[in-house]
Design an enzyme around this catalytic site. Structure first.
Site, PDB file in Angstrom:
ATOM      1  N   PHE A 151       0.814  -1.223   0.000  1.00 28.56           N
ATOM      2  CA  PHE A 151       0.000   0.000   0.000  1.00 28.56           C
ATOM      3  C   PHE A 151       0.844   1.267   0.000  1.00 28.56           C
ATOM      4  CE2 PHE A 151       0.932   0.029   4.532  1.00 28.56           C
ATOM      5  CZ  PHE A 151       0.977   1.385   4.817  1.00 28.56           C
ATOM      6  N   LYS A 175      -1.259  -6.928  -9.182  1.00 31.32           N
ATOM      7  CA  LYS A 175      -2.208  -7.107  -8.066  1.00 31.32           C
ATOM      8  C   LYS A 175      -1.817  -6.070  -7.020  1.00 31.32           C
ATOM      9  CE  LYS A 175      -3.158  -8.363  -4.454  1.00 31.32           C
ATOM     10  NZ  LYS A 175      -3.617  -7.341  -3.447  1.00 31.32           N
ATOM     11  N   GLU A 178      -5.011  -3.625  -1.605  1.00 31.88           N
ATOM     12  CA  GLU A 178      -6.453  -3.364  -1.482  1.00 31.88           C
ATOM     13  C   GLU A 178      -6.728  -1.968  -0.934  1.00 31.88           C
ATOM     14  OE1 GLU A 178      -4.571  -5.854  -0.343  1.00 31.88           O
ATOM     15  OE2 GLU A 178      -5.838  -7.289   0.720  1.00 31.88           O
ATOM     16  N   ARG A 179      -5.695  -1.339  -0.330  1.00 32.28           N
ATOM     17  CA  ARG A 179      -5.982  -0.094   0.408  1.00 32.28           C
ATOM     18  C   ARG A 179      -5.966   1.141  -0.486  1.00 32.28           C
ATOM     19  NH1 ARG A 179      -1.930  -1.708   5.256  1.00 32.28           N
ATOM     20  NH2 ARG A 179      -2.531  -3.888   5.226  1.00 32.28           N
ATOM     21  N   CYS A 283       9.400   1.758   3.467  1.00 29.55           N
ATOM     22  CA  CYS A 283      10.297   0.654   3.799  1.00 29.55           C
ATOM     23  C   CYS A 283      11.717   1.161   4.033  1.00 29.55           C
ATOM     24  CB  CYS A 283      10.300  -0.392   2.697  1.00 29.55           C
ATOM     25  SG  CYS A 283      10.965   0.263   1.181  1.00 29.55           S
ATOM     26  N   GLU A 384       8.962  -4.213  13.005  1.00 28.92           N
ATOM     27  CA  GLU A 384       8.689  -3.093  12.099  1.00 28.92           C
ATOM     28  C   GLU A 384       7.332  -2.505  12.502  1.00 28.92           C
ATOM     29  OE1 GLU A 384       7.540  -3.942   7.979  1.00 28.92           O
ATOM     30  OE2 GLU A 384       8.845  -2.307   7.345  1.00 28.92           O
TER      31      GLU A 384
END
Ligand code: NAD
Length: 489
Positions: A151, A175, A178-179, A283, A384
């Protein structure tokens, strides 16, 4: 207002879902549901993968310069729609507009790199390896490849994969998370508008069911994944078991080592951007400052405290705040849970983001948090958190700082701040991490280098973009040639 239902994208157009399962897409600044996202079933996956497979032979056979022309046009269209794309990102992710524009820019740099594909795909040739015999090697596309993305960079990470995968002649099934699916869907439309043939760039929306379809489908030749470590490990194992080439990038806990001779004004500026930019949902965010010596730590914490307290937290598309909301309510609560765990474990809570006035809502806001005297066994150090939380760990020596970086299970990025060239060089050489910054807190490699961590931050042999992006989406063929001897005519 009616809430729209989103679609997949295949065969060059938006495709209504067969599945009736949906997930909410939130506007994190208000906490309201902005759209319903279809979660693909096997029928949706079949349709999208088949469209990609149908387009693959012709796209793969086009000349590399021909494909590059589509990439040039796609880049122009993305730039022309830069503000629209940035708003789509900010509205669903919550990062401020400047960060959204910045991530699009970084993604487009990979597209620019991939525009050089006629040169990048050149093979090798050896004249006369034996009497009358020549040998050459070439790179060919794989066919259908899957790109599964997180996301936190809904434009940049898909473009890391799309640029080289499409340029080398593959068809992609993306793909996305979803967010924040609206930006990837818009990118697919712009690709079509740029002249990308139907079926070359497809979007399959969904959750684990969609991912599993891609990991196991015999038509999918390779899988590129970026996300959290447990899912990266799962994707790596499952795709490999099904005979696919796979690269899977995982999570991170990036350390910033501060030596006593560092310029603390520079360190403070760098840490404010690296720890709290994009609300820490990067990240490559720095989440641990490893400070050598109590005197340096006291001075740095004092500087950071006033800056963290003054962070402007607000609606990402209004004004110019430092930080927007967290992506979802669940993620905000998870971060708040870590802050509580840090207090229980005995860390010194210097600034508590939970008490920021915005945290009361509406929306999924949280202020910046600063912990001091964090120790290695605490969960706020080990895990994390992926939020605006910076942990200061105090150590006695540069060697102790290096050992801390090396023994953490993640090894994505790391930074050192010092005025000593020798100390910096020694650290960069010895540290067990994929990307190292010297007086640079977020050392993200540019498109023509490769991006990738070590240890549990990467499950693969290939990094993202740079020459690794060309290698991962192509296979090498080596041809040995002997012609009948004779003179021409
Ligand atoms: P995530 O792992 O939850 O999701 C990533 C992708 O995996 C999404 O497309 C999601 O739909 C899918 N997924 C989620 N659960 C799944 C399951 N059980 N089975 C199969 N697929 C599943 O990650 P996220 O929360 O979207 O993104 C944040 C994470 O990504 C952080 O850990 C961050 O460090 C990492 N990240 C890493 C890099 C890198 O290059 N190393 C870059 C960006 C983000």
């Amino acid at each position: 207002m009616t809430v729209p239902t989103l679609t997949h994208f295949a065969g060059g157009r938006r495709l209504a879902a067969h599945s009736t399962r949906t997930a909410p897409v939130y506007d994190p600044a208000t906490g309201s549901v902005a759209a319903h996202l279809p979660l693909a079933d096997a029928t949706d996956a079949r349709r999208v993968i088949d469209d990609a497979a149908a387009a693959a032979p012709a796209w793969g056979q086009r000349s590399a310069s021909d494909r590059a022309q589509v990439l040039f046009k796609f880049r122009e269209l993305c730039l022309a729609h830069r503000d629209e794309i940035a708003r789509l990102i900010s509205n669903e992710h919550g990062k401020v507009l400047a960060d959204a524009r910045g991530e699009l820019q970084r993604g487009l740099e990979v597209v620019e790199f991939a525009c050089g594909i006629p040169h990048l795909m050149k093979g090798e040739f050896s004249d006369g390896v034996s009497r009358g015999i020549d040998m050459h090697s070439l790179r060919q596309p794989l066919g259908v490849v899957a790109a599964i993305t997180p996301f936190n960079f809904p434009a940049m990470v898909p473009l890391w994969m799309l640029g080289p995968a499409l340029a080398t002649g593959n068809c992609v099934v993306l793909k996305p998370s979803e967010r924040d699916p609206s930006c990837p869907l818009r990118l697919a439309e712009l690709w079509s508008e740029a002249g990308g043939p139907p079926g070359t760039f497809n979007v399959l929306n969904g959750d684990k069911e969609a991912v599993d379809a891609l990991l196991t489908d015999p038509l999918v030749q390779a899988v590129s994944f970026v996300g959290s470590t447990p899912i990266a490990r799962y994707v790596h194992e499952t795709a490999a078991k099904h005979g696919k080439r796979v690269q899977a990038m995982g999570g991170a806990k990036n350390h910033c080592v501060v030596l006593p001779d560092a310029d603390l004004a520079q360190v403070t500026d760098a840490l404010m951007g690296a720890a709290y930019g994009s609300a820490g949902e990067r990240c490559m965010a720095i989440s641990v400052a490893v400070v050598v010596g109590d005197e340096t730590a006291d001075a740095l914490v004092a500087r950071l405290t006033t800056r963290v307290q003054a962070l402007d937290v607000g609606v990402p598309t209004e004004g110019n705040p430092d930080m927007g909301p967290i992506v979802t309510g669940a993620q905000r609560d998870r971060i708040a849970g870590y802050i509580a765990a840090g207090v229980t474990a005995g860390a010194t809570l210097v600034v508590d983001g939970r008490t920021h006035p915005r945290s009361a809502g509406p929306g999924f806001f949280l202020g910046g948090t600063l912990f001091d005297r964090v120790t290695r066994e605490m969960s706020i150090y080990q895990d994390e958190i992926f939020g605006p939380v910076l942990c200061v760990v105090r150590v006695a020596s540069a060697d102790e700082a290096l050992a801390l970086c090396d023994t953490h299970r993640y090894g994505n990025g790391v930074a050192i701040f010092t005025r000593s060239g020798g100390a910096a060089r020694d650290f960069a050489h010895r540290v067990r991490c994929g990307m190292v910054g010297i007086n640079v807190a977020i050392p993200v490699p540019l498109a023509f280098y490769s991006f990738g961590g070590w240890k549990q931050s990467l499950f693969a042999d290939h990094n993202q973009h740079g020459m690794d992006g060309v290698r991962v989406y192509t296979r090498v063929k080596t041809v040995t040639t002997r012609w009948p001897e004779g003179t021409s005519g």
